[in-house]
Design a protein around this motif. Structure first.
Motif, PDB file in Angstrom:
ATOM      1  N   THR A   1     -52.913  -0.351 -61.907  1.00 37.86           N
ATOM      2  CA  THR A   1     -53.461  -0.470 -63.260  1.00 37.86           C
ATOM      3  C   THR A   1     -53.087  -1.786 -63.932  1.00 37.86           C
ATOM      4  O   THR A   1     -53.541  -2.058 -65.035  1.00 37.86           O
ATOM      5  CB  THR A   1     -53.009   0.714 -64.160  1.00 37.86           C
ATOM      6  N   ASP A   2     -52.274  -2.610 -63.276  1.00 41.04           N
ATOM      7  CA  ASP A   2     -51.942  -3.909 -63.869  1.00 41.04           C
ATOM      8  C   ASP A   2     -53.176  -4.812 -63.826  1.00 41.04           C
ATOM      9  O   ASP A   2     -53.828  -4.944 -62.789  1.00 41.04           O
ATOM     10  CB  ASP A   2     -50.798  -4.577 -63.102  1.00 41.04           C
ATOM     11  N   GLY A   3     -53.482  -5.433 -64.951  1.00 47.29           N
ATOM     12  CA  GLY A   3     -54.677  -6.262 -65.041  1.00 47.29           C
ATOM     13  C   GLY A   3     -54.445  -7.685 -64.594  1.00 47.29           C
ATOM     14  O   GLY A   3     -55.158  -8.230 -63.752  1.00 47.29           O
ATOM     15  N   LYS A   4     -53.411  -8.306 -65.153  1.00 42.36           N
ATOM     16  CA  LYS A   4     -53.222  -9.738 -64.972  1.00 42.36           C
ATOM     17  C   LYS A   4     -52.991 -10.157 -63.514  1.00 42.36           C
ATOM     18  O   LYS A   4     -53.533 -11.143 -63.053  1.00 42.36           O
ATOM     19  CB  LYS A   4     -52.049 -10.187 -65.844  1.00 42.36           C
ATOM     20  N   TYR A   5     -52.173  -9.405 -62.790  1.00 35.97           N
ATOM     21  CA  TYR A   5     -51.812  -9.815 -61.435  1.00 35.97           C
ATOM     22  C   TYR A   5     -52.576  -9.071 -60.333  1.00 35.97           C
ATOM     23  O   TYR A   5     -52.667  -9.539 -59.209  1.00 35.97           O
ATOM     24  CB  TYR A   5     -50.303  -9.652 -61.214  1.00 35.97           C
ATOM     25  N   PHE A   6     -53.073  -7.858 -60.681  1.00 33.86           N
ATOM     26  CA  PHE A   6     -53.709  -7.034 -59.639  1.00 33.86           C
ATOM     27  C   PHE A   6     -55.172  -6.681 -59.943  1.00 33.86           C
ATOM     28  O   PHE A   6     -55.819  -5.984 -59.160  1.00 33.86           O
ATOM     29  CB  PHE A   6     -52.896  -5.754 -59.416  1.00 33.86           C
ATOM     30  N   GLY A   7     -55.668  -7.138 -61.102  1.00 33.94           N
ATOM     31  CA  GLY A   7     -57.072  -6.890 -61.424  1.00 33.94           C
ATOM     32  C   GLY A   7     -57.425  -5.432 -61.653  1.00 33.94           C
ATOM     33  O   GLY A   7     -58.580  -5.034 -61.527  1.00 33.94           O
ATOM     34  N   GLY A   8     -56.424  -4.618 -61.985  1.00 33.08           N
ATOM     35  CA  GLY A   8     -56.683  -3.189 -62.223  1.00 33.08           C
ATOM     36  C   GLY A   8     -56.681  -2.866 -63.710  1.00 33.08           C
ATOM     37  O   GLY A   8     -56.527  -3.751 -64.555  1.00 33.08           O
ATOM     38  N   SER A   9     -56.865  -1.580 -64.034  1.00 31.92           N
ATOM     39  CA  SER A   9     -56.851  -1.172 -65.442  1.00 31.92           C
ATOM     40  C   SER A   9     -56.636   0.334 -65.548  1.00 31.92           C
ATOM     41  O   SER A   9     -56.794   1.070 -64.562  1.00 31.92           O
ATOM     42  CB  SER A   9     -58.185  -1.524 -66.106  1.00 31.92           C
TER      43      SER A   9
END
Ligand SMILES: O=P(O)(O)OC[C@@H](O)[C@@H](O)c1c[nH]c2ccccc12
Length: 259
Positions: A90-98
């Motif tokens: 769910t990490d956006g900045k480093y893994f592109g998730g949300s």
């Protein structure tokens, strides 16, 4: 400064910002607070494959893995492949998730769902619950023993299971406590990106038997699973190996059918 330190600094800022925008009462109003959670540790104990398949678009160690499928298509494919559980970054900045990815996954499948996140605050555990997670990850490399204790107790109070991730003996020794359900050994050093299954092999004997053992990262062959099973590993967390193909669900299905 290593990449993990950078991620944690960003994460702490992100949490402060989110707390000021979405109040806890709003998270607690989610329908998922009423929903019964599904146990990954039980499902791993009863499984022969033990695969936890991960939805991961990209990572700091690999710029782009896969963008051609929707999260619904990927997780449906994983469920049909027979994965024991699904991990959603769910990490956006480093893994592109949300968190939307987690919510969409929850709306699509009935297998245990892990919120894969750098958790530093109880607020993120409430978010995990509100978006349909069944379990959370705690990373020993970025938390003190006291933090692991309070965060895992908080998760358990919400009926979420806890997967504690370690990478070396020191992290393992400081972390052992009864509020953990599973202990995962990350084969990838999050500070240097060095990957080796030897980390799982070396630490296995030190993990008490009351915890379900999970081996995480860098697993790309059936041979790796065959090698790790004698060390007592019941769970195998696999992301890139499936996500880098043009059909993650199909890749998972072929993999699991060979175990
Ligand atoms: O893609 P891999 O090498 O199969 O790894 C999956 C998973 O173990 C990895 O994404 C991971 C393990 N621990 C983490 C902590 C944060 C972010 C990601 C991770």
């Amino acid at each position: 400064m290593n990449i993990l330190d950078k991620i944690i600094i960003d994460k702490k800022r992100e949490v402060i910002l989110k707390k000021s925008i979405i109040p806890i009462t709003q998270l607690e109003a989610s329908i998922f607070f009423e929903k019964k959670t599904i146990s990954l540790s039980k499902s791993l104990k009863n499984s022969t494959s033990g695969i936890i398949a991960e939805h991961k678009r990209r990572s700091p160690s690999k710029a782009e893995i896969n963008y051609s499928f929707t999260v619904e298509e990927v997780v449906k494919g994983y469920e049909e492949a027979g994965a024991c559980g699904i991990s959603v970054l769910t990490d956006g900045k480093y893994f592109g998730g949300s968190l939307d990815d987690l919510l969409l996954a929850r709306a699509t499948v009935n297998v245990p769902l892990l919120r894969k996140e750098f958790i530093v605050d109880e607020y993120q555990i409430l978010e995990a619950k509100a978006h349909g997670a069944d379990l959370i990850l705690l990373i020993a490399a970025v938390l003190t023993r006291e933090e692991i204790k309070s965060l895992s107790e908080f998760a358990k109070s919400l009926n979420l299971e806890v997967l504690l991730e370690v990478h070396n003996q020191e992290e393992l020794e400081k972390s052992i406590m009864p509020t953990l359900d599973m202990i995962g050994v990350n084969n990838r050093n999050l500070k240097t990106f060095e990957v080796s299954l030897d980390f799982s092999k070396q630490l296995a004997a030190q993990i008490p038997d009351d915890f379900v053992k999970v081996s995480e990262s860098g697993i790309s062959s059936i041979e790796a699973i065959t090698e790790l099973k004698p060390y007592g590993y019941k769970g195998f967390l696999i992301g890139e190996n499936f996500m880098k193909t043009d059909n993650a669900g199909k890749a998972a299905k072929e993999f699991i059918s060979k175990i």
